[in-house]
Design a protein around this motif. Structure first.
Motif, PDB file in Angstrom:
ATOM      1  N   THR A  13      28.508 -18.921  21.420  1.00 34.81           N
ATOM      2  CA  THR A  13      27.520 -17.869  21.662  1.00 34.81           C
ATOM      3  C   THR A  13      26.354 -17.998  20.694  1.00 34.81           C
ATOM      4  O   THR A  13      25.193 -17.964  21.105  1.00 34.81           O
ATOM      5  CB  THR A  13      28.177 -16.479  21.539  1.00 34.81           C
ATOM      6  OG1 THR A  13      29.247 -16.402  22.485  1.00 34.81           O
ATOM      7  CG2 THR A  13      27.185 -15.375  21.832  1.00 34.81           C
ATOM      8  N   ASP A  14      26.654 -18.181  19.422  1.00 32.05           N
ATOM      9  CA  ASP A  14      25.598 -18.344  18.420  1.00 32.05           C
ATOM     10  C   ASP A  14      24.745 -19.575  18.704  1.00 32.05           C
ATOM     11  O   ASP A  14      23.532 -19.557  18.535  1.00 32.05           O
ATOM     12  CB  ASP A  14      26.194 -18.471  17.010  1.00 32.05           C
ATOM     13  CG  ASP A  14      26.824 -17.178  16.528  1.00 32.05           C
ATOM     14  OD1 ASP A  14      26.574 -16.119  17.146  1.00 32.05           O
ATOM     15  OD2 ASP A  14      27.570 -17.236  15.541  1.00 32.05           O
ATOM     16  N   GLU A  15      25.391 -20.641  19.134  1.00 29.31           N
ATOM     17  CA  GLU A  15      24.709 -21.910  19.359  1.00 29.31           C
ATOM     18  C   GLU A  15      23.836 -21.899  20.614  1.00 29.31           C
ATOM     19  O   GLU A  15      22.754 -22.449  20.633  1.00 29.31           O
ATOM     20  CB  GLU A  15      25.755 -23.026  19.462  1.00 29.31           C
ATOM     21  CG  GLU A  15      25.205 -24.412  19.470  1.00 29.31           C
ATOM     22  CD  GLU A  15      24.622 -24.857  18.137  1.00 29.31           C
ATOM     23  OE1 GLU A  15      23.780 -25.775  18.163  1.00 29.31           O
ATOM     24  OE2 GLU A  15      24.981 -24.301  17.089  1.00 29.31           O
ATOM     25  N   LEU A  16      24.300 -21.276  21.677  1.00 32.23           N
ATOM     26  CA  LEU A  16      23.640 -21.418  22.976  1.00 32.23           C
ATOM     27  C   LEU A  16      22.865 -20.208  23.475  1.00 32.23           C
ATOM     28  O   LEU A  16      21.835 -20.360  24.117  1.00 32.23           O
ATOM     29  CB  LEU A  16      24.674 -21.794  24.042  1.00 32.23           C
ATOM     30  CG  LEU A  16      25.436 -23.090  23.830  1.00 32.23           C
ATOM     31  CD1 LEU A  16      26.419 -23.291  24.968  1.00 32.23           C
ATOM     32  CD2 LEU A  16      24.498 -24.268  23.729  1.00 32.23           C
ATOM     33  N   ILE A  17      23.365 -19.009  23.226  1.00 31.47           N
ATOM     34  CA  ILE A  17      22.792 -17.846  23.896  1.00 31.47           C
ATOM     35  C   ILE A  17      21.342 -17.575  23.480  1.00 31.47           C
ATOM     36  O   ILE A  17      20.555 -17.072  24.261  1.00 31.47           O
ATOM     37  CB  ILE A  17      23.678 -16.592  23.727  1.00 31.47           C
ATOM     38  CG1 ILE A  17      23.470 -15.668  24.922  1.00 31.47           C
ATOM     39  CG2 ILE A  17      23.418 -15.889  22.417  1.00 31.47           C
ATOM     40  CD1 ILE A  17      24.564 -14.638  25.097  1.00 31.47           C
ATOM     41  N   GLY A  18      20.965 -17.964  22.290  1.00 36.27           N
ATOM     42  CA  GLY A  18      19.602 -17.722  21.836  1.00 36.27           C
ATOM     43  C   GLY A  18      18.592 -18.744  22.318  1.00 36.27           C
ATOM     44  O   GLY A  18      17.390 -18.560  22.152  1.00 36.27           O
ATOM     45  N   LYS A  19      19.046 -19.818  22.914  1.00 34.68           N
ATOM     46  CA  LYS A  19      18.142 -20.887  23.354  1.00 34.68           C
ATOM     47  C   LYS A  19      17.698 -20.617  24.788  1.00 34.68           C
ATOM     48  O   LYS A  19      18.502 -20.614  25.712  1.00 34.68           O
ATOM     49  CB  LYS A  19      18.827 -22.243  23.232  1.00 34.68           C
ATOM     50  CG  LYS A  19      19.131 -22.569  21.778  1.00 34.68           C
ATOM     51  CD  LYS A  19      19.700 -23.941  21.629  1.00 34.68           C
ATOM     52  CE  LYS A  19      19.954 -24.218  20.144  1.00 34.68           C
ATOM     53  NZ  LYS A  19      20.615 -25.473  19.931  1.00 34.68           N
ATOM     54  N   LYS A  20      16.412 -20.379  24.952  1.00 39.23           N
ATOM     55  CA  LYS A  20      15.866 -20.003  26.259  1.00 39.23           C
ATOM     56  C   LYS A  20      16.094 -21.050  27.337  1.00 39.23           C
ATOM     57  O   LYS A  20      16.261 -20.712  28.510  1.00 39.23           O
ATOM     58  CB  LYS A  20      14.372 -19.706  26.131  1.00 39.23           C
ATOM     59  CG  LYS A  20      14.093 -18.456  25.334  1.00 39.23           C
ATOM     60  CD  LYS A  20      12.617 -18.163  25.262  1.00 39.23           C
ATOM     61  CE  LYS A  20      12.382 -16.938  24.387  1.00 39.23           C
ATOM     62  NZ  LYS A  20      10.979 -16.592  24.297  1.00 39.23           N
TER      63      LYS A  20
END
Length: 90
Positions: A13-20
């Protein structure tokens, strides 16, 4: 096992969810009967390239989970990755 997979999902979640670019809106997991990672994206299944986008996310996740850092948590667990569209289709 539950605690390990909670840490794995938190890391994903930390790695992927913030990447548009990934267009991920939600992540989830289950460990019964085997670990499963569920990812929901903001694309509808009818949109062009939605299948390719889902396949790409799955590929990125597998690479991430096979990294040296993550292998310490994943160990030898077999797992499944499901990527769902906005309209809840795989």
């Amino acid at each position: 096992m539950i605690e390990r997979w909670m840490m794995i999902l938190d890391s994903i979640t930390d790695e992927l969810i913030g990447k548009k670019d990934y267009k991920i809106t939600l992540t989830g997991y289950s460990i019964n009967p085997e670990p499963r990672i569920d990812i929901w994206v903001s694309l509808k299944s009818s949109e062009p390239d939605s299948r390719e986008h889902g396949d790409n996310i799955e590929k990125v996740l597998k690479e991430y989970l096979n990294s040296k850092e993550m292998q310490k948590l994943v160990k030898n667990d077999s797992y499944k990755i499901n990527v769902y569209s906005k309209d809840k289709k795989k």
